[in-house]
Design a protein around this motif. Structure first.
Motif, mmCIF file in Angstrom:
data_model
loop_
_atom_site.group_PDB
_atom_site.id
_atom_site.type_symbol
_atom_site.label_atom_id
_atom_site.label_comp_id
_atom_site.label_asym_id
_atom_site.label_seq_id
_atom_site.Cartn_x
_atom_site.Cartn_y
_atom_site.Cartn_z
ATOM 1 N N PRO A 157 0.814 -1.198 0.000
ATOM 2 C CA PRO A 157 0.000 0.000 0.000
ATOM 3 C C PRO A 157 0.854 1.257 0.000
ATOM 4 O O PRO A 157 2.086 1.195 0.058
ATOM 5 C CB PRO A 157 -0.781 -0.117 1.313
ATOM 6 N N HIS A 158 0.195 2.390 -0.049
ATOM 7 C CA HIS A 158 0.889 3.669 0.035
ATOM 8 C C HIS A 158 1.383 3.894 1.463
ATOM 9 O O HIS A 158 0.777 3.442 2.430
ATOM 10 C CB HIS A 158 -0.065 4.796 -0.364
ATOM 11 N N GLY A 159 2.496 4.587 1.585
ATOM 12 C CA GLY A 159 2.969 5.035 2.897
ATOM 13 C C GLY A 159 3.637 3.974 3.734
ATOM 14 O O GLY A 159 3.532 3.984 4.959
ATOM 15 N N VAL A 160 4.377 3.069 3.121
ATOM 16 C CA VAL A 160 4.919 1.913 3.854
ATOM 17 C C VAL A 160 6.196 2.223 4.633
ATOM 18 O O VAL A 160 6.588 1.462 5.510
ATOM 19 C CB VAL A 160 5.190 0.734 2.894
ATOM 20 N N GLY A 161 6.889 3.311 4.325
ATOM 21 C CA GLY A 161 8.163 3.554 4.982
ATOM 22 C C GLY A 161 9.183 2.489 4.628
ATOM 23 O O GLY A 161 9.222 1.986 3.498
ATOM 24 N N LEU A 162 9.985 2.097 5.593
ATOM 25 C CA LEU A 162 11.005 1.072 5.337
ATOM 26 C C LEU A 162 10.383 -0.291 5.042
ATOM 27 O O LEU A 162 10.893 -1.043 4.214
ATOM 28 C CB LEU A 162 11.945 0.948 6.535
ATOM 29 N N ASP A 163 9.305 -0.636 5.749
ATOM 30 C CA ASP A 163 8.579 -1.892 5.543
ATOM 31 C C ASP A 163 9.522 -3.095 5.497
ATOM 32 O O ASP A 163 9.430 -3.949 4.610
ATOM 33 C CB ASP A 163 7.748 -1.837 4.260
ATOM 34 N N LEU A 164 10.399 -3.187 6.477
ATOM 35 C CA LEU A 164 11.386 -4.261 6.483
ATOM 36 C C LEU A 164 10.769 -5.638 6.703
ATOM 37 O O LEU A 164 11.405 -6.660 6.433
ATOM 38 C CB LEU A 164 12.435 -3.984 7.564
ATOM 39 N N ALA A 165 9.518 -5.699 7.184
ATOM 40 C CA ALA A 165 8.885 -6.989 7.441
ATOM 41 C C ALA A 165 8.369 -7.653 6.176
ATOM 42 O O ALA A 165 8.120 -8.862 6.172
ATOM 43 C CB ALA A 165 7.730 -6.812 8.430
ATOM 44 N N ASP A 166 8.201 -6.900 5.103
ATOM 45 C CA ASP A 166 7.694 -7.468 3.856
ATOM 46 C C ASP A 166 8.855 -8.108 3.094
ATOM 47 O O ASP A 166 9.834 -7.427 2.773
ATOM 48 C CB ASP A 166 7.057 -6.360 3.017
ATOM 49 N N PRO A 167 8.774 -9.397 2.771
ATOM 50 C CA PRO A 167 9.913 -10.068 2.126
ATOM 51 C C PRO A 167 10.216 -9.557 0.728
ATOM 52 O O PRO A 167 11.328 -9.739 0.236
ATOM 53 C CB PRO A 167 9.485 -11.543 2.089
ATOM 54 N N ALA A 168 9.250 -8.913 0.065
ATOM 55 C CA ALA A 168 9.489 -8.375 -1.283
ATOM 56 C C ALA A 168 9.733 -6.870 -1.224
ATOM 57 O O ALA A 168 10.829 -6.397 -1.504
ATOM 58 C CB ALA A 168 8.305 -8.692 -2.190
ATOM 59 N N LEU A 169 8.728 -6.114 -0.818
ATOM 60 C CA LEU A 169 8.852 -4.666 -0.774
ATOM 61 C C LEU A 169 9.927 -4.223 0.205
ATOM 62 O O LEU A 169 10.600 -3.206 -0.007
ATOM 63 C CB LEU A 169 7.503 -4.042 -0.407
ATOM 64 N N GLY A 170 10.126 -5.003 1.254
ATOM 65 C CA GLY A 170 11.146 -4.667 2.242
ATOM 66 C C GLY A 170 12.561 -4.715 1.706
ATOM 67 O O GLY A 170 13.510 -4.363 2.415
ATOM 68 N N GLU A 171 12.718 -5.143 0.451
ATOM 69 C CA GLU A 171 14.037 -5.156 -0.173
ATOM 70 C C GLU A 171 14.452 -3.784 -0.705
ATOM 71 O O GLU A 171 15.613 -3.594 -1.074
ATOM 72 C CB GLU A 171 14.065 -6.155 -1.334
ATOM 73 N N TRP A 172 13.514 -2.821 -0.757
ATOM 74 C CA TRP A 172 13.909 -1.548 -1.368
ATOM 75 C C TRP A 172 15.062 -0.864 -0.628
ATOM 76 O O TRP A 172 15.928 -0.265 -1.302
ATOM 77 C CB TRP A 172 12.705 -0.620 -1.544
ATOM 78 N N PRO A 173 15.156 -0.919 0.708
ATOM 79 C CA PRO A 173 16.330 -0.303 1.331
ATOM 80 C C PRO A 173 17.646 -0.965 0.912
ATOM 81 O O PRO A 173 18.663 -0.285 0.742
ATOM 82 C CB PRO A 173 16.063 -0.466 2.835
ATOM 83 N N THR A 174 17.627 -2.284 0.741
ATOM 84 C CA THR A 174 18.832 -2.975 0.278
ATOM 85 C C THR A 174 19.205 -2.525 -1.129
ATOM 86 O O THR A 174 20.386 -2.294 -1.437
ATOM 87 C CB THR A 174 18.605 -4.497 0.304
ATOM 88 N N LEU A 175 18.210 -2.384 -1.992
ATOM 89 C CA LEU A 175 18.461 -1.909 -3.354
ATOM 90 C C LEU A 175 19.003 -0.480 -3.341
ATOM 91 O O LEU A 175 19.903 -0.138 -4.115
ATOM 92 C CB LEU A 175 17.176 -1.987 -4.176
ATOM 93 N N LEU A 176 18.466 0.351 -2.448
ATOM 94 C CA LEU A 176 18.969 1.719 -2.328
ATOM 95 C C LEU A 176 20.420 1.724 -1.851
ATOM 96 O O LEU A 176 21.252 2.477 -2.378
ATOM 97 C CB LEU A 176 18.094 2.519 -1.369
ATOM 98 N N ALA A 177 20.738 0.876 -0.871
ATOM 99 C CA ALA A 177 22.115 0.808 -0.378
ATOM 100 C C ALA A 177 23.068 0.411 -1.500
ATOM 101 O O ALA A 177 24.175 0.964 -1.624
ATOM 102 C CB ALA A 177 22.209 -0.169 0.793
ATOM 103 N N LYS A 178 22.644 -0.530 -2.335
ATOM 104 C CA LYS A 178 23.486 -0.934 -3.462
ATOM 105 C C LYS A 178 23.657 0.214 -4.452
ATOM 106 O O LYS A 178 24.739 0.412 -5.012
ATOM 107 C CB LYS A 178 22.877 -2.149 -4.151
ATOM 108 N N TRP A 179 22.592 0.981 -4.674
ATOM 109 C CA TRP A 179 22.667 2.126 -5.584
ATOM 110 C C TRP A 179 23.622 3.183 -5.030
ATOM 111 O O TRP A 179 24.463 3.719 -5.768
ATOM 112 C CB TRP A 179 21.271 2.708 -5.777
ATOM 113 N N LEU A 180 23.512 3.470 -3.747
ATOM 114 C CA LEU A 180 24.413 4.443 -3.121
ATOM 115 C C LEU A 180 25.861 3.970 -3.197
ATOM 116 O O LEU A 180 26.771 4.744 -3.500
ATOM 117 C CB LEU A 180 24.013 4.669 -1.658
ATOM 118 N N ARG A 181 26.068 2.684 -2.948
ATOM 119 C CA ARG A 181 27.433 2.132 -3.003
ATOM 120 C C ARG A 181 27.973 2.208 -4.422
ATOM 121 O O ARG A 181 29.138 2.576 -4.640
ATOM 122 C CB ARG A 181 27.428 0.695 -2.494
ATOM 123 N N GLY A 182 27.148 1.911 -5.391
ATOM 124 C CA GLY A 182 27.585 1.965 -6.772
ATOM 125 C C GLY A 182 27.940 3.367 -7.231
ATOM 126 O O GLY A 182 28.749 3.540 -8.156
#
Length: 276
Positions: A245-270
């Protein structure tokens, strides 16, 4: 010698206390309509510390439809996550409608960038590694700052979570439009604040994420901004998740959507924005 060490230690920020909140403007904020808390924009400073600090800073703009601020799950929690990556974060409390209308909010965001950059040494960050991030309406504010800037207020990178982008057409978020511009806004202003129309080659590199299931702010907002970035030759990365849904924040509990912070970290590292 001991006195010198003591003086040096006294200059260091307290890494164990509460985050420090400071006025955004040195004196009364331009356009202030009173002296209440809602008339006083602030920055809350979350310093990175330890060996892995990167010198990178992110100004975080919580969402809330330009009428409120989700300061916890789109502010403090995100700042703490950045700190774990060695990134210093600043959570921006900007002024809101219907009391304040454009360009007050944009002025607050631009001032935040200028302040962090001007005081970079005091904050322990690099003046050429100052980015801005926004969620929902805060994403509109961040993308406005990234497409409407001068030489002192251009962010070095941009991060957008389920952002409001357009103010025209079927995918506009009417609540944000009304809060920011009031009733019956000028069509020219609606176009001016439809940020997909103002991307240029100078728009900073951008990371975006959204969900297809978002009915509050449709994913077409992020898609339109990504396509404009791509057309302008701006480095950009977009992730549209199937569910959430809208407004999830980090949403680390979701096994799929909760991956966005990891993807962001990889983007920042790259992009060389993390220490390792």
């Amino acid at each position: 010698m001991l006195a010198g060490i003591g003086a040096l230690c006294a200059q260091q920020p307290d890494r164990t206390g509460e985050p420090r909140t400071m006025p955004l403007w040195e004196n009364s904020a331009p356009g202030a309509l009173g002296n209440e808390d809602t008339d006083k924009p602030t920055l809350t400073f979350y310093p990175a510390y330890g060996r892995g600090t990167s010198g990178t800073a992110v100004i975080v703009c919580p969402g809330g439809g330009y009428s409120g601020l989700a300061m916890n799950h789109e502010g403090r929690q995100v700042a703490n996550w950045f700190n774990a990556l060695g990134v210093t974060a600043f959570v921006l409390k900007y002024r809101l409608g219907p009391r304040y209308h454009h360009p007050i909010e944009l002025g607050d965001a631009q001032q935040a960038i200028r302040k962090v950059r001007a005081q970079a040494k005091d904050f322990g960050v690099s003046p050429d590694r100052v980015g801005i991030m926004g969620f929902s309406a805060g994403g509109h504010l961040a993308s406005t700052a990234a497409t409407h800037f001068d030489s002192t207020s251009r962010p070095d990178f941009l991060i957008l979570g389920y952002p409001v982008i357009t103010f025209t057409g079927p995918f506009a978020h009417k609540g944000s439009v009304k809060s920011l511009l009031g009733e019956n806004p000028d069509p020219k202003v609606l176009d001016e604040l439809s940020n997909e129309l103002h991307v240029t080659a100078q728009t900073p590199p951008t990371f975006l994420f959204h969900t297809s299931a978002d009915t509050g702010v449709p994913a077409e907002n992020s898609v339109a901004f990504y396509l404009a970035l791509h057309k302008a030759g701006v480095p950009a990365e977009l992730h549209v998740f199937e569910k959430g849904p809208h407004g999830v924040g980090l949403d680390l509990a979701d096994p799929a959507l909760g991956e966005w912070p990891t993807l962001l970290a990889k983007w920042l590292r790259g992009r060389g924005l993390l220490a390792n």
